[in-house]
Write an enzyme that holds these catalytic residues in place. Sequence first.
Site, PDB file in Angstrom:
ATOM      1  CB  SER A   1     -10.404  -9.635  10.634  1.00  0.00           C
ATOM      2  OG  SER A   1     -10.757  -8.293  10.893  1.00  0.00           O
TER       3      SER A   1
ATOM      4  CG  LEU B   1      -2.093  -1.004   1.126  1.00  0.00           C
ATOM      5  CD1 LEU B   1      -2.976  -0.878   2.355  1.00  0.00           C
ATOM      6  CD2 LEU B   1      -2.923  -0.791  -0.135  1.00  0.00           C
TER       7      LEU B   1
ATOM      8  CG  HIS C   1      -0.559  -8.470  13.066  1.00  0.00           C
ATOM      9  ND1 HIS C   1      -0.820  -9.111  11.870  1.00  0.00           N
ATOM     10  CD2 HIS C   1      -1.237  -7.296  13.016  1.00  0.00           C
ATOM     11  CE1 HIS C   1      -1.615  -8.354  11.135  1.00  0.00           C
ATOM     12  NE2 HIS C   1      -1.878  -7.242  11.786  1.00  0.00           N
TER      13      HIS C   1
ATOM     14  NE  ARG D   1      -4.924  -5.061  15.973  1.00  0.00           N
ATOM     15  CZ  ARG D   1      -4.597  -4.920  14.709  1.00  0.00           C
ATOM     16  NH1 ARG D   1      -3.327  -4.719  14.366  1.00  0.00           N
ATOM     17  NH2 ARG D   1      -5.515  -4.969  13.761  1.00  0.00           N
TER      18      ARG D   1
ATOM     19  CG  LEU E   1      -5.045  -1.614   5.880  1.00  0.00           C
ATOM     20  CD1 LEU E   1      -6.352  -2.161   5.318  1.00  0.00           C
ATOM     21  CD2 LEU E   1      -3.869  -2.330   5.237  1.00  0.00           C
TER      22      LEU E   1
END
Length: 649
Positions: free
Chosen positions: A295, A54, A413, A342, A453
């Site tokens: 997700s 991206l 991650h 998280r 993102l």
Amino acid sequence: MSANDFWAEGEPVFDKAAPDGPVETRWERRKFAAKLVNPANRRKLTVIVVGTGLAGGSAAATLAEAGYRVKSYCYQDSPRRAHSIAAQGGINAAKNYRNDGDSVYRLFYDTVKGGDFRARESNVYRLAQVSVNIIDQCVAQGVPFAREYGGLLDNRSFGGTQVSRTFYARGQTGQQLLLGAYQALERQIGLGNVEMNARHEMLELIIVDGKARGIVVRDMVTGEISTEFADAVVLASGGYGNVFFLSTNAKGCNVTASWRAHRKGALFANPCYTQIHPTCIPESGSHQSKLTLMSESLRNDGRVWVPKNAADCQKPAGEIAEEDRDYYLERIYPSFGNLVPRDIASRAAKNVCDEGRGVGPGGLGVYLDFADAIKRLGRKAVEAKYGNLFEMYERITGEDPYETPMRIYPAVHYTMGGLWVDYDLQSTIPGLFVVGEANFSDHGANRLGASALMQGLADGYFVLPNTISNYLAAGPFPAVSATDAPVVEARKQVEDRIEKFLSIDGDRTVDSFHRELGQIMWEYCGMERTEEGLTKAIGLIRALKEEFWTRVKVPGKGEELNQNLEKAGRVADFIELGELMCIDALHRRESCGGHFRGESQTPDGEALRHDDEFSYAAAWEYFGDDGKPTLHKEDLKFEYVHPSTRSYK
């Protein structure tokens, strides 16, 4: 050897590009103050972009659209195979479509707080501002975001927020966004403005007269080594989560591009800040080579629980009565419940498993249960939101999540650390810019869900194209030749390194070294770190490095397709990075975000920061194979979101 003996301390580092004044106007003022390059001169300037995810794909497309000549490089067989395609849940933007109190300032606040007050305010506010433009850009490209019945774009919540600001395309948001950037990139390739070089891996940075002027690449099909030149170099090569061997990253993800730049003088900031994602499919055995992300959007409707009694852990979930279930996130964090950030959710899962209440093989798992959501919304509504994720889970585990709860466990991650950059996204090497996950700048010690993102596209579409011009306005720079001494030296370094790998002819595979490194990192630099464990890890990694360079076996030749050779270079860099990560974690004697020191926690087990000592970004300078890394501190100042106890209760 005391902890302080592992590093030296150098001069502070400053972000000289950052504007002052009201945070709301800093970005506009910086754009206006930056030098411009007129359209005719842009055609004379060349920019190399390494990576086509991206950040890299959007940067290359936008720079080419602006009129620059762009050379794009990726090690995949196509730009659309970049790891950004694996992102699932969504992208944040402060649109406030739900009219639930969101705003640019609230996204700014949530991101600084979510990063545990270890990010720059200027960068984060700019990210929040730019976020609203990203969605318009992507919709114009045809990205099929989910829509409500009336046709408006839909939103959902992610961890660490109390508003719905996450735009999504079922569970394949990364894929759809990457295809949008890929189409823009392919358009510029078709117009002749971008030279695309797939299956090429960057193995060295070329510096001439103190400026980044090119890269040394290897054609991964033929093995040919070549030198490529430009007026500026942009690294968009992603994060380094695969240092842990098992992670949610694609197996090809690596740190080599960033690490080669680090060895040439680019500071590496906050390497210990790694993100452990709470919703991953648990490891199934020692044969496994990667982990699968589920997700975080699933935590919107799924409820996380374990049995109250360890004796019930072997029972099927359906046989455990409601009153015997511990919905521990809802119990401990009533304000946020299952939507805590998280790092909080991951540590909470580790704690209940450490208590012996984990489920599944080895007791390393917790339930993510959709029974209430299916009852409340109906199965069809749940399928519409999460269908492809449920299908993926069933294919991997053989279990139907519509009938029995998913089992999840934290896994490596994302990495918040990366090459140090200033407000313009320029590293400490002039002419070397770093975007997306490869830089350190926006997330602090912990990234909120759906913000990766956002940062990648913000950097590529909107930030870099406005800041790189300030540097390129002084160009075109003097031509560089393959016969120039720095170029010859950089090429020789690559060739000597390849020859060394092939000549060792040891008795251990590259993968065996990578797996052993990963076990060391997960055990001592994973979800919880201690001084004793980190000190031990540094010793183990140094011994592993010595063994690697005497016992690794790399079959084949350099002048051919040789995946063992590719992996050897990447693992050698991971070993060096792993040592720096442990040193960084050792020096930071506090708990913050993704970095949890066992010696620094509150009485109820929450992270305990020490703002008086550690309110800075740690930027490390490379000092040779045998030297100590040197720490340069960038002090962080908080004028708007003042550090406070980070509570989600």
